[in-house]
Design a protein around this motif. Sequence first.
Motif, PDB file in Angstrom:
ATOM      1  N   LYS A  18       4.626 -51.085 -20.623  1.00  0.00           N
ATOM      2  CA  LYS A  18       4.722 -51.923 -20.864  1.00  0.00           C
ATOM      3  C   LYS A  18       5.576 -52.992 -21.719  1.00  0.00           C
ATOM      4  N   PHE A  19       5.981 -51.781 -22.136  1.00  0.00           N
ATOM      5  CA  PHE A  19       7.758 -51.641 -22.986  1.00  0.00           C
ATOM      6  C   PHE A  19       8.196 -51.918 -22.254  1.00  0.00           C
ATOM      7  N   THR A  20       9.389 -52.662 -21.897  1.00  0.00           N
ATOM      8  CA  THR A  20      10.340 -53.005 -20.835  1.00  0.00           C
ATOM      9  C   THR A  20      11.556 -53.010 -21.276  1.00  0.00           C
ATOM     10  N   SER A  21      11.891 -53.991 -22.694  1.00  0.00           N
ATOM     11  CA  SER A  21      12.757 -54.971 -23.134  1.00  0.00           C
ATOM     12  C   SER A  21      14.308 -53.986 -23.730  1.00  0.00           C
ATOM     13  N   TRP A  22      13.650 -52.191 -23.330  1.00  0.00           N
ATOM     14  CA  TRP A  22      14.300 -51.733 -24.125  1.00  0.00           C
ATOM     15  C   TRP A  22      15.598 -51.090 -23.894  1.00  0.00           C
ATOM     16  N   PRO A  23      17.114 -51.861 -24.708  1.00  0.00           N
ATOM     17  CA  PRO A  23      18.372 -51.609 -24.327  1.00  0.00           C
ATOM     18  C   PRO A  23      18.627 -50.031 -24.391  1.00  0.00           C
ATOM     19  N   SER A  24      19.629 -49.765 -23.006  1.00  0.00           N
ATOM     20  CA  SER A  24      20.219 -48.397 -22.528  1.00  0.00           C
ATOM     21  C   SER A  24      20.720 -47.803 -23.852  1.00  0.00           C
ATOM     22  N   ASP A  25      20.883 -46.314 -23.210  1.00  0.00           N
ATOM     23  CA  ASP A  25      21.599 -45.884 -24.201  1.00  0.00           C
ATOM     24  C   ASP A  25      22.642 -46.405 -25.077  1.00  0.00           C
ATOM     25  N   ALA A  26      23.801 -46.678 -23.400  1.00  0.00           N
ATOM     26  CA  ALA A  26      25.060 -47.517 -23.489  1.00  0.00           C
ATOM     27  C   ALA A  26      25.082 -48.305 -24.652  1.00  0.00           C
ATOM     28  N   GLU A  27      24.430 -49.057 -24.799  1.00  0.00           N
ATOM     29  CA  GLU A  27      24.099 -50.402 -25.204  1.00  0.00           C
ATOM     30  C   GLU A  27      23.851 -49.988 -26.627  1.00  0.00           C
ATOM     31  N   TRP A  28      22.787 -49.150 -26.930  1.00  0.00           N
ATOM     32  CA  TRP A  28      22.879 -48.818 -28.455  1.00  0.00           C
ATOM     33  C   TRP A  28      23.952 -47.938 -29.009  1.00  0.00           C
ATOM     34  N   GLU A  29      24.942 -47.034 -28.207  1.00  0.00           N
ATOM     35  CA  GLU A  29      26.708 -47.061 -28.837  1.00  0.00           C
ATOM     36  C   GLU A  29      26.381 -47.975 -29.375  1.00  0.00           C
ATOM     37  N   LYS A  30      26.649 -49.460 -28.056  1.00  0.00           N
ATOM     38  CA  LYS A  30      27.657 -50.809 -28.449  1.00  0.00           C
ATOM     39  C   LYS A  30      27.650 -51.038 -29.817  1.00  0.00           C
ATOM     40  N   GLU A  42      13.145 -58.627 -28.699  1.00  0.00           N
ATOM     41  CA  GLU A  42      12.028 -58.776 -27.963  1.00  0.00           C
ATOM     42  C   GLU A  42      10.730 -57.688 -28.277  1.00  0.00           C
ATOM     43  N   THR A  43      12.565 -56.559 -28.131  1.00  0.00           N
ATOM     44  CA  THR A  43      11.634 -55.368 -29.054  1.00  0.00           C
ATOM     45  C   THR A  43      11.119 -55.201 -30.289  1.00  0.00           C
ATOM     46  N   ILE A  44      11.235 -56.457 -30.418  1.00  0.00           N
ATOM     47  CA  ILE A  44      11.170 -55.903 -31.982  1.00  0.00           C
ATOM     48  C   ILE A  44       9.539 -57.142 -32.058  1.00  0.00           C
ATOM     49  N   LEU A  67      12.776 -59.650 -36.858  1.00  0.00           N
ATOM     50  CA  LEU A  67      14.006 -61.060 -36.385  1.00  0.00           C
ATOM     51  C   LEU A  67      14.830 -61.472 -37.330  1.00  0.00           C
ATOM     52  N   ASP A  68      15.986 -61.711 -36.240  1.00  0.00           N
ATOM     53  CA  ASP A  68      17.048 -62.394 -37.562  1.00  0.00           C
ATOM     54  C   ASP A  68      17.009 -63.670 -37.411  1.00  0.00           C
ATOM     55  N   ASN A  69      17.348 -64.790 -38.701  1.00  0.00           N
ATOM     56  CA  ASN A  69      18.176 -65.992 -38.573  1.00  0.00           C
ATOM     57  C   ASN A  69      18.989 -65.928 -37.512  1.00  0.00           C
ATOM     58  N   ARG A  70      18.999 -66.116 -36.928  1.00  0.00           N
ATOM     59  CA  ARG A  70      20.584 -66.789 -35.823  1.00  0.00           C
ATOM     60  C   ARG A  70      20.787 -67.609 -35.932  1.00  0.00           C
ATOM     61  N   LEU A  71      21.051 -68.760 -37.433  1.00  0.00           N
ATOM     62  CA  LEU A  71      21.936 -69.115 -37.942  1.00  0.00           C
ATOM     63  C   LEU A  71      22.820 -68.997 -38.498  1.00  0.00           C
ATOM     64  N   ARG A  72      22.562 -66.982 -38.813  1.00  0.00           N
ATOM     65  CA  ARG A  72      23.285 -66.402 -40.083  1.00  0.00           C
ATOM     66  C   ARG A  72      23.561 -64.723 -39.445  1.00  0.00           C
TER      67      ARG A  72
END
Length: 667
Positions: A397-409, A333-335, A365-370
């Motif tokens: 308006k930019f609200t879909s940002w992953p958290s810092d912990a999620e970026w570490e994952k 969603e961010t991209i 964006l990725d190809n979800r089949l690969r």
Amino acid sequence: MRPDLHVKMDLSDAVAFNSSRLKSVVWNDFDRVKKGDVLLAICKHCNKRMSGSGTSGTSHLRNHLMRCQRRGDHDVTPLLSRGKKRGRPLSFGSTSFDQDEKNDNILPLAIVKPDEPLKEDALMVTAVNSSFDWRRSQFDLARMIILHGYPLNIVEHIGFKRFVKNLQPLFDLSTPNKVEDDCLEIYEKEKQKMFEVLDKLPGKISLSIDVCASANESQYFILSSHFINDSWQLRKKILSFLKVDSSHTEDMQADSIIGCLMDWDIDRKLFSMTSDHFSTNTIVSRIKDRLMQNRFLFGQGQLFDVQCVASVLNQMVEQAMESLRDVVPKVRETIRYIKSSKLMLEKFKKMSQKEKIEGPKFLSLDNRLRWDSTFRMLEAALVYKGAFFLLRENDLKFTSWPSDAEWEKVGSVTGFLNVFLDILNDISRSKCPTANIFFPLICDIHLKLISWCESSDEFISSLATKMRRKFDDYWENCSLGLAIAVFLDPRFKMKLVEYYFPQIYGSSSQERIKDVSGRIRALHNELSIGSPLVAVDDGLACQIGESSGGISGSSRNNRLMGFEKFLNETSQSDGVKTDLDKYLEEPLFPRNVDFNVLNWWKVHTPRYPILSMMARNILGIQMSLVSPGSAFDVLGKTLDHDRSSLSTTTLKALMCSQDWIESELES
């Protein structure tokens, strides 16, 4: 006088003229009349008058029938049968063939000088005299459909019909049912050729069982053979396409596969069987038990059950991706938000420059089949993490940002995935990789897992522990085969095992190394004494001798088998060197990029006759079933809609024949 200059002649008093000498089939389409001393041939379709005298021949009549529009689409095959006699082949110029013989060879085209323009008459003569075989063309059409996977009803497509009609008006397009019959006939011919190949193989056969789904949700087992032929080339051939009946038990499914093997007469020639799906693992075990009961397997079946390494690694990747199931949608969603407009892209570019991000990665964006596509999306997103942070501070308006912990994952998981990506790329580079290349790749994965499990990061250690459970099952089942395969690589022999095992097993490594060496020598001794297949065949032959009053060959065979074992053991104790001993004493072969292990064994077979038999069997084991380009697919093998709608018999014929014909063209 030209043979067709009789148009204005008055024929009111002409009389019919018949002669027993008229043999040509063209007279079925002409009336022969006599006007005075002139003989005429009158077309029954358009009434055109042409010369009918014996000195004019019949070529001009044939050419007219080829062009006669009122004649319509009558069969013109008889026109090509000039000179045919009972029991003799048709003959056109220097080319002859039997019309009933289904010859797949390409026949030569009519020779025309490139600088000599053809008139209409000359074109017709060329068409008549050319070696057109409509039956051969029908088989060519069927082979084309098989080879390229075209639908059977392509013969009903208007564009295809128009193309064929303009290319060769003499060719009568078949119906889909007739094409299907031709495909089945080709399958039977190709199957017989494949049967002869398998029958003459100098070594054992390794099998693989793959799962394929259809558009109507049916499932099929793809049964393939893998072997090293007498030229020391690794080959793969599909043997059958079996529909999975969901009402059948695993025992029943195993029986159907064994029945297929017996149909091919290879149940006694098997060495290993590779599966790439958890649903087939139990079936392979059942097949192994049946073969062990008949003593058909070498080494007590220790090397028979093989799991596809690419399938195991992809299952481990799934476990890693599952840990990010809540994060990946946020990254997507961010991209998507950043690429929503040119203005937003320019804004993000400025923020990237402010953060001094000049990496080569670009957001997409990725190809979800690969899964490799998803990995690259996450890897690029990590590079622009700082720019995302600035965007969040400056854009409400930019609200879909992953958290810092999620970026570490994300950072941790991409570290895992990068290792698997490199390994799978190495595996999938070769269409038919030999078994010796896998040992160092799998050992590297093993060492990485050990390191990750000992990580102080709880997320990494926890994820690695889950992945290692899956890997340990594979390692316990396949490590022996991997080690023996790399031993048969003269660049490494036991040295690579001696290098990796201390890192993997620590203090117990010497015992493990000794066990591998013992298994290798046991296999070598078993080949030296004679295979179980030979013993069974000799026993059957001797039973026939007993029924006719002959000496019991079964007990004699057992005594000789015991003697061979005694001879082999005492020869070793007497200091007589086997080819295994000689192989171990030779220095390692230099490592270089051009090395081909099969070529090496081809050259050195006379020096190591028994060990080369082992190499032929072991190196032919299929450690991975992925084809180049499909190593990262999330979904498995699937059939298209056209193939899914076919009967099981026709589908098997098309899929097997396609594989065999492709292999023939490649070689």
